[in-house]
Design an enzyme around this catalytic site. Structure first.
Site, PDB file in Angstrom:
ATOM      1  CE  LYS A 107      -4.163  -2.123   1.692  1.00 22.89           C
ATOM      2  NZ  LYS A 107      -3.671  -3.518   1.735  1.00 22.89           N
TER       3      LYS A 107
HETATM    4  C1  LIG Z   1      -4.215  -4.584   1.126  1.00 26.90           C
HETATM    5  C2  LIG Z   1      -3.376  -5.818   0.978  1.00 26.90           C
HETATM    6  C3  LIG Z   1      -3.732  -6.844   0.076  1.00 26.90           C
HETATM    7  C4  LIG Z   1      -4.976  -6.790  -0.781  1.00 26.90           C
HETATM    8  O1  LIG Z   1      -4.888  -5.822  -1.791  1.00 26.90           O
HETATM    9  P1  LIG Z   1      -6.204  -5.312  -2.560  1.00 26.90           P
HETATM   10  O2  LIG Z   1      -5.756  -4.248  -3.469  1.00 26.90           O
HETATM   11  O3  LIG Z   1      -7.137  -4.840  -1.483  1.00 26.90           O
HETATM   12  O4  LIG Z   1      -6.757  -6.505  -3.281  1.00 26.90           O
HETATM   13  C5  LIG Z   1      -2.886  -7.938  -0.032  1.00 26.90           C
HETATM   14  N1  LIG Z   1      -1.780  -8.053   0.745  1.00 26.90           N
HETATM   15  C6  LIG Z   1      -1.425  -7.103   1.628  1.00 26.90           C
HETATM   16  C7  LIG Z   1      -0.218  -7.306   2.454  1.00 26.90           C
HETATM   17  C8  LIG Z   1      -2.195  -5.947   1.775  1.00 26.90           C
HETATM   18  O5  LIG Z   1      -1.840  -5.010   2.674  1.00 26.90           O
END
Ligand SMILES: *Cc1c(COP(=O)(O)O)cnc(C)c1O
Length: 458
Positions: A107
């Site tokens: 993120k």
């Molecule tokens: C948020 C997140 C996901 C999922 O990603 P999306 O874009 O919501 O599908 C997967 N792995 C980690 C470590 C995350 O923080």
């Protein structure tokens, strides 16, 4: 570039307006009016490719020099010269490490840029906002790091008291910035989300506090995630060579960015979606039917989601950009807890998408096996992606890239129980457990939370 709503009943806006708005007025999500095409070329240099991929989406909304500075600064927060390094696992399988940012989860890639974009646009307009959000872990720390010390904003993050891991909590509560406010709510993650929704629904409060959000439906976050798909292709044979990706999926923002990369011209032969026991998406790709189920907690908490909000953008594409049809489908889903795609449309998904679900015991075995086999230590989310890559891969002559979304040290208990070795935090977070924490514990009570937000912002 102009943006339209997936529900077809909101005004068409430019980039800076959809950046600050997030959700469209009709409850839909913004998507670009058309898909820009990638030119040939690309050297695998992250910043150069990022500028080329994102500039058409930004259009004239931000001065090119200022945008380039923001992209460069956001990328520089990553502790890898390549920003998103590839690791060769053999047999044409690769891991794309997206977790070298400040909070060790993918993120950071989008939020480090979005924090700077918000700062730039709010400063230009002479406005201030209060960003509020609920987190079960990763989003909160990434949003806090992206917004800390930014003059035109305060950020208030609600997390469920005693229900996030110690690493995740400390990544939020040890940030000393005056504009960062952590609240531990005596309740669950769902309670936190309901409180945030209720604050937005209270219109006088929302206006007085100038509430805003940086959640995963924001188009700017999807846009920033398209970049690493293109970078990976450039590093593995070029923009026009066939390539496949596997994505551990929650809200579907990451996977949808892969879909955008394909629209822009990458030859992505397969997009694989991996889920944990919360498998609404993999069931949808297999059957064309989306049916709501209970959320069950797993070792990959950032994927413990039932309704994947960004799926709406894919439905919009599938339904030929008919906003009324998207709204009808989602109304049906909301009212009955289930909805089915037309079988002909579902069949068109089959070539492009596949999915697989894995339970925690398979995830732990994968982490242990991979550590033995290659020495690569995976976190539970990344393990789901790798498992899905192996299960669904169709053509062994096409490189398959599994996205690694979190650093193993972010989930030390799961990794230690799989491998017997506790992963260590990178140096820059090495003293996380000695830093002082700042957090306010409050009951699950809207009035108490609102009074606290007022006091934080005053
Ligand atoms: C948020 C997140 C996901 C999922 O990603 P999306 O874009 O919501 O599908 C997967 N792995 C980690 C470590 C995350 O923080």
């Amino acid at each position: 570039m102009r943006y339209i709503s997936t529900r077809g009943a909101a005004p068409t806006l430019g980039f800076s307006d959809i950046l600050l708005a997030g959700l469209a007025d009709d409850g839909g999500l913004y998507v670009p009016e058309s898909w820009p095409r990638l030119a040939a070329g690309g050297t695998g240099d992250y910043v150069a490719t990022a500028l080329e991929v994102m500039s058409p989406f930004v259009g004239g909304a931000i001065a090119p020099g200022a945008f380039a500075d923001m992209v460069r600064e956001a990328s520089a927060t990553f502790e890898s010269d390549e920003v998103t390094p590839l690791v060769d696992l053999g047999d044409g399988l690769h891991l794309l490490e997206l977790f070298h940012g400040p909070t060790l989860a993918f993120k950071d890639i989008a939020l480090q840029l979005v924090g700077r974009l918000f700062d730039h646009e709010l400063s230009r307009r002479g406005e201030r906002v209060t960003i509020v959000g609920a987190t079960s872990g990763d989003t909160g720390s990434a949003a806090i790091d992206a917004c800390r010390d930014r003059e035109p904003m305060d950020i208030v993050i609600l997390h469920p008291a005693d229900r996030v891991s110690e690493v995740q909590r400390r990544q939020m509560t040890t940030v000393p910035s005056a504009n960062v406010h952590n609240v531990a709510v005596e309740g669950t993650f769902d309670d936190c989300q309901d409180l945030v929704k209720a604050m937005f629904a209270d219109v006088p409060f929302r206006q007085r506090m100038r509430l805003s959000a940086v959640n995963s439906i924001n188009w700017a976050r999807v846009m920033a995630q398209v970049v690493y798909y293109v970078v990976a292709a450039e590093r593995l044979g070029g923009r026009h060579a066939p390539i496949a990706f596997s994505v551990p999926t929650g809200n579907f923002g990451n996977a949808f960015a892969g879909h955008v990369a394909r629209h822009m011209g990458l030859d992505i032969t397969q997009l694989v979606v991996g889920s944990n026991s919360n498998d609404i998406l993999t069931r949808f790709f297999a059957s064309g039917t989306m049916t709501l189920d209970e959320v069950v907690p797993t070792l990959s908490p950032s994927m413990d989601i039932q309704v994947s909000s960004n799926l709406e953008r894919l439905l919009f594409e599938l339904l030929d950009r008919d906003g009324a049809a998207v709204a009808a489908l989602l109304d049906d889903f909301r009212a009955t807890g289930t909805t089915a795609l037309d079988p002909v449309l579902h069949a068109t998904l089959g070539d492009a998408w596949s999915g697989a679900r894995f339970h925690d015991d398979e995830v732990l075995r994968c982490i242990a096996d991979e550590a033995d086999r290659s020495g690569v230590v995976l976190d539970p989310h990344s393990a789901v992606g790798l498992l899905a890559a192996r299960r669904c891969r169709r053509d062994p002559s096409v490189p398959m890239v599994a996205l690694a979304t979190a650093h193993p040290a972010k989930f030390p208990d799961a990794v230690e129980s799989a491998t017997g070795v506790r992963p260590v935090l990178p140096d820059r977070l090495g003293d996380l457990f000695e830093r002082p924490e700042r957090c306010t514990r409050l009951p699950n009570d809207l009035a108490a939370i609102q009074a606290h937000v007022e006091a934080c912002v005053a």
